[in-house]
Design a protein around this motif. Structure first.
Motif, PDB file in Angstrom:
ATOM      1  N   ALA A   1     -16.439  55.236  25.256  1.00 41.90           N
ATOM      2  CA  ALA A   1     -17.710  55.377  24.550  1.00 41.90           C
ATOM      3  C   ALA A   1     -17.461  55.040  23.092  1.00 41.90           C
ATOM      4  CB  ALA A   1     -18.242  56.804  24.685  1.00 41.90           C
ATOM      5  N   GLY A   2     -17.850  53.856  22.691  1.00 43.53           N
ATOM      6  CA  GLY A   2     -17.561  53.406  21.338  1.00 43.53           C
ATOM      7  C   GLY A   2     -18.183  54.268  20.273  1.00 43.53           C
ATOM      8  N   SER A   3     -19.159  55.073  20.657  1.00 40.95           N
ATOM      9  CA  SER A   3     -19.909  55.798  19.640  1.00 40.95           C
ATOM     10  C   SER A   3     -19.327  57.176  19.341  1.00 40.95           C
ATOM     11  CB  SER A   3     -21.368  55.945  20.083  1.00 40.95           C
ATOM     12  OG  SER A   3     -21.439  56.715  21.257  1.00 40.95           O
ATOM     13  N   VAL A   4     -18.284  57.600  20.072  1.00 43.50           N
ATOM     14  CA  VAL A   4     -17.757  58.952  19.884  1.00 43.50           C
ATOM     15  C   VAL A   4     -16.564  58.908  18.932  1.00 43.50           C
ATOM     16  CG1 VAL A   4     -16.766  60.973  21.015  1.00 43.50           C
ATOM     17  CG2 VAL A   4     -18.525  59.640  22.181  1.00 43.50           C
ATOM     18  N   ILE A   5     -16.669  59.632  17.818  1.00 40.32           N
ATOM     19  CA  ILE A   5     -15.600  59.686  16.832  1.00 40.32           C
ATOM     20  C   ILE A   5     -15.088  61.122  16.779  1.00 40.32           C
ATOM     21  CG2 ILE A   5     -14.986  59.303  14.396  1.00 40.32           C
ATOM     22  CD1 ILE A   5     -16.058  56.791  15.765  1.00 40.32           C
ATOM     23  N   LEU A   6     -13.776  61.307  16.862  1.00 43.07           N
ATOM     24  CA  LEU A   6     -13.197  62.646  16.820  1.00 43.07           C
ATOM     25  C   LEU A   6     -12.356  62.749  15.566  1.00 43.07           C
ATOM     26  CD1 LEU A   6     -12.348  61.956  20.392  1.00 43.07           C
ATOM     27  CD2 LEU A   6     -13.617  64.026  19.843  1.00 43.07           C
ATOM     28  N   THR A   7     -12.621  63.765  14.761  1.00 43.47           N
ATOM     29  CA  THR A   7     -11.900  63.852  13.511  1.00 43.47           C
ATOM     30  C   THR A   7     -11.921  65.268  12.965  1.00 43.47           C
ATOM     31  OG1 THR A   7     -11.848  63.057  11.222  1.00 43.47           O
ATOM     32  CG2 THR A   7     -14.001  63.216  12.244  1.00 43.47           C
ATOM     33  N   PRO A   8     -10.874  65.659  12.258  1.00 43.01           N
ATOM     34  CA  PRO A   8     -11.008  66.886  11.459  1.00 43.01           C
ATOM     35  C   PRO A   8     -11.995  66.574  10.342  1.00 43.01           C
ATOM     36  CG  PRO A   8      -8.713  66.117  11.528  1.00 43.01           C
ATOM     37  CD  PRO A   8      -9.563  65.035  12.121  1.00 43.01           C
ATOM     38  N   MET A   9     -12.896  67.486  10.061  1.00 41.66           N
ATOM     39  CA  MET A   9     -13.949  67.224   9.084  1.00 41.66           C
ATOM     40  C   MET A   9     -13.420  67.425   7.680  1.00 41.66           C
ATOM     41  SD  MET A   9     -17.365  66.631   9.070  1.00 41.66           S
ATOM     42  CE  MET A   9     -18.071  67.413  10.506  1.00 41.66           C
ATOM     43  N   VAL A  10     -13.475  66.383   6.895  1.00 39.15           N
ATOM     44  CA  VAL A  10     -13.122  66.489   5.488  1.00 39.15           C
ATOM     45  C   VAL A  10     -14.407  66.222   4.734  1.00 39.15           C
ATOM     46  CG1 VAL A  10     -11.645  65.613   3.657  1.00 39.15           C
ATOM     47  CG2 VAL A  10     -10.846  65.568   6.024  1.00 39.15           C
ATOM     48  N   LEU A  11     -14.915  67.233   4.047  1.00 42.95           N
ATOM     49  CA  LEU A  11     -16.236  67.080   3.444  1.00 42.95           C
ATOM     50  C   LEU A  11     -16.286  65.949   2.432  1.00 42.95           C
ATOM     51  CD1 LEU A  11     -17.419  70.757   3.245  1.00 42.95           C
ATOM     52  CD2 LEU A  11     -18.569  68.901   4.434  1.00 42.95           C
ATOM     53  N   GLN A  12     -15.179  65.698   1.695  1.00 42.75           N
ATOM     54  CA  GLN A  12     -15.209  64.601   0.728  1.00 42.75           C
ATOM     55  C   GLN A  12     -15.431  63.271   1.453  1.00 42.75           C
ATOM     56  OE1 GLN A  12     -13.185  67.334   0.861  1.00 42.75           O
ATOM     57  NE2 GLN A  12     -11.351  66.672  -0.224  1.00 42.75           N
ATOM     58  N   ASP A  13     -14.921  63.162   2.672  1.00 45.11           N
ATOM     59  CA  ASP A  13     -15.011  61.903   3.416  1.00 45.11           C
ATOM     60  C   ASP A  13     -16.277  61.814   4.251  1.00 45.11           C
ATOM     61  OD1 ASP A  13     -12.517  61.554   2.387  1.00 45.11           O
ATOM     62  OD2 ASP A  13     -11.466  61.950   4.266  1.00 45.11           O
ATOM     63  N   LEU A  14     -16.993  62.933   4.374  1.00 44.90           N
ATOM     64  CA  LEU A  14     -18.099  62.984   5.325  1.00 44.90           C
ATOM     65  C   LEU A  14     -19.145  61.914   5.026  1.00 44.90           C
ATOM     66  CD1 LEU A  14     -19.378  64.334   7.754  1.00 44.90           C
ATOM     67  CD2 LEU A  14     -20.451  65.974   6.215  1.00 44.90           C
ATOM     68  N   GLN A  15     -19.448  61.730   3.747  1.00 46.78           N
ATOM     69  CA  GLN A  15     -20.480  60.762   3.387  1.00 46.78           C
ATOM     70  C   GLN A  15     -20.094  59.349   3.854  1.00 46.78           C
ATOM     71  OE1 GLN A  15     -21.910  61.750  -0.453  1.00 46.78           O
ATOM     72  NE2 GLN A  15     -23.314  60.025  -0.550  1.00 46.78           N
ATOM     73  N   ASN A  16     -18.834  58.975   3.630  1.00 44.23           N
ATOM     74  CA  ASN A  16     -18.385  57.648   4.061  1.00 44.23           C
ATOM     75  C   ASN A  16     -18.380  57.530   5.577  1.00 44.23           C
ATOM     76  OD1 ASN A  16     -18.023  56.797   1.448  1.00 44.23           O
ATOM     77  ND2 ASN A  16     -15.905  57.509   1.364  1.00 44.23           N
ATOM     78  N   THR A  17     -17.970  58.606   6.241  1.00 45.49           N
ATOM     79  CA  THR A  17     -17.946  58.594   7.701  1.00 45.49           C
ATOM     80  C   THR A  17     -19.358  58.406   8.236  1.00 45.49           C
ATOM     81  OG1 THR A  17     -16.080  60.125   7.614  1.00 45.49           O
ATOM     82  CG2 THR A  17     -17.148  59.843   9.737  1.00 45.49           C
ATOM     83  N   ILE A  18     -20.301  59.151   7.675  1.00 41.38           N
ATOM     84  CA  ILE A  18     -21.703  59.037   8.105  1.00 41.38           C
ATOM     85  C   ILE A  18     -22.199  57.610   7.868  1.00 41.38           C
ATOM     86  CG2 ILE A  18     -24.082  59.755   7.592  1.00 41.38           C
ATOM     87  CD1 ILE A  18     -22.974  62.586   7.077  1.00 41.38           C
ATOM     88  N   LYS A  19     -21.900  57.076   6.668  1.00 40.69           N
ATOM     89  CA  LYS A  19     -22.320  55.707   6.355  1.00 40.69           C
ATOM     90  C   LYS A  19     -21.794  54.720   7.376  1.00 40.69           C
ATOM     91  CE  LYS A  19     -23.046  55.503   1.401  1.00 40.69           C
ATOM     92  NZ  LYS A  19     -22.116  56.024   0.392  1.00 40.69           N
ATOM     93  N   SER A  20     -20.539  54.903   7.776  1.00 43.24           N
ATOM     94  CA  SER A  20     -19.951  53.936   8.700  1.00 43.24           C
ATOM     95  C   SER A  20     -20.543  54.083  10.105  1.00 43.24           C
ATOM     96  CB  SER A  20     -18.430  54.084   8.731  1.00 43.24           C
ATOM     97  OG  SER A  20     -18.083  55.283   9.391  1.00 43.24           O
ATOM     98  N   LEU A  21     -21.023  55.279  10.444  1.00 39.83           N
ATOM     99  CA  LEU A  21     -21.549  55.506  11.794  1.00 39.83           C
ATOM    100  C   LEU A  21     -23.025  55.148  11.918  1.00 39.83           C
ATOM    101  CD1 LEU A  21     -19.836  58.888  12.635  1.00 39.83           C
ATOM    102  CD2 LEU A  21     -19.381  56.661  13.671  1.00 39.83           C
ATOM    103  N   ILE A  22     -23.782  55.339  10.843  1.00 42.22           N
ATOM    104  CA  ILE A  22     -25.213  55.041  10.905  1.00 42.22           C
ATOM    105  C   ILE A  22     -25.388  53.596  10.464  1.00 42.22           C
ATOM    106  CG2 ILE A  22     -27.497  55.519   9.989  1.00 42.22           C
ATOM    107  CD1 ILE A  22     -26.675  58.406   9.639  1.00 42.22           C
ATOM    108  N   LYS A  23     -25.655  52.755  11.419  1.00 41.78           N
ATOM    109  CA  LYS A  23     -25.877  51.360  11.063  1.00 41.78           C
ATOM    110  C   LYS A  23     -27.377  51.141  11.064  1.00 41.78           C
ATOM    111  CE  LYS A  23     -21.427  50.396  13.029  1.00 41.78           C
ATOM    112  NZ  LYS A  23     -21.093  51.813  13.271  1.00 41.78           N
ATOM    113  N   ASP A  24     -27.967  51.318   9.895  1.00 38.82           N
ATOM    114  CA  ASP A  24     -29.420  51.209   9.805  1.00 38.82           C
ATOM    115  C   ASP A  24     -29.875  49.802  10.145  1.00 38.82           C
ATOM    116  OD1 ASP A  24     -30.930  53.494   9.338  1.00 38.82           O
ATOM    117  OD2 ASP A  24     -30.038  53.686   7.341  1.00 38.82           O
ATOM    118  N   LYS A  25     -30.918  49.752  10.941  1.00 42.10           N
ATOM    119  CA  LYS A  25     -31.538  48.468  11.232  1.00 42.10           C
ATOM    120  C   LYS A  25     -32.385  48.129  10.005  1.00 42.10           C
ATOM    121  CE  LYS A  25     -31.620  50.633  15.643  1.00 42.10           C
ATOM    122  NZ  LYS A  25     -31.294  51.990  15.149  1.00 42.10           N
ATOM    123  N   ALA A  26     -31.744  47.537   9.036  1.00 40.47           N
ATOM    124  CA  ALA A  26     -32.446  47.300   7.761  1.00 40.47           C
ATOM    125  C   ALA A  26     -33.490  46.208   7.933  1.00 40.47           C
ATOM    126  CB  ALA A  26     -31.436  46.901   6.693  1.00 40.47           C
TER     127      ALA A  26
END
Length: 137
Positions: free
Chosen positions: A112-137
């Motif tokens: 499942a390409g969409s499942v990411i497993l990671t220890p949550m690092v809040l400083q990195d969370l924003q970048n992780t979210i950005k990389s996962l949400i590919k907005d249909k701009a």
């Protein structure tokens, strides 16, 4: 916060579902999500999250789940979400000490390409979210 009234219509389609019984952590994650212009919806357990998601899957950009969210194992939770929408990005927070948990989930869901497993690092969370949400701009 969800209050059981999860049948309420959601407006817009920029929700991030946060599945975490730890209110401090879910508040921190929610504040990052809000800062990015998305709307957090917090579910305290897997069942609550699944019923919200099943009602209106198109409203959600991403699911962030703690692997210890009560109510069901994270493997079962991921499996049930992917049955509703096999493309939704799911970020599973495995914690730092849980190499075994991470390995077992990785082996189960590596297809499942969409499942990411990671220890949550809040400083990195924003970048992780950005990389996962590919907005249909």
């Amino acid at each position: 916060e969800l209050d059981g009234g999860s049948t309420a219509a959601l407006h817009g389609d920029s929700y991030v579902l946060v599945v975490d019984a730890n209110s401090t952590r879910s508040r921190l994650i929610s504040s990052v999500i809000k800062k990015m212009g998305y709307t957090p919806m917090v579910a305290l357990n897997g069942d609550q999250a699944i019923s919200s998601f099943r009602n209106q899957p198109g409203k959600f950009k991403l699911i962030i789940a703690n692997h210890k969210a009560p109510g069901m194992g994270s493997g079962n939770f991921i499996h049930r979400i992917l049955k509703i929408d096999h493309l939704i990005p799911i970020l599973v927070e495995t914690g730092y000490q849980n190499q075994k948990t991470r390995e077992s989930l990785v082996s189960k869901f590596s297809g499942a390409g969409s499942v990411i497993l990671t220890p949550m690092v809040l400083q990195d969370l924003q970048n992780t979210i950005k990389s996962l949400i590919k907005d249909k701009a």
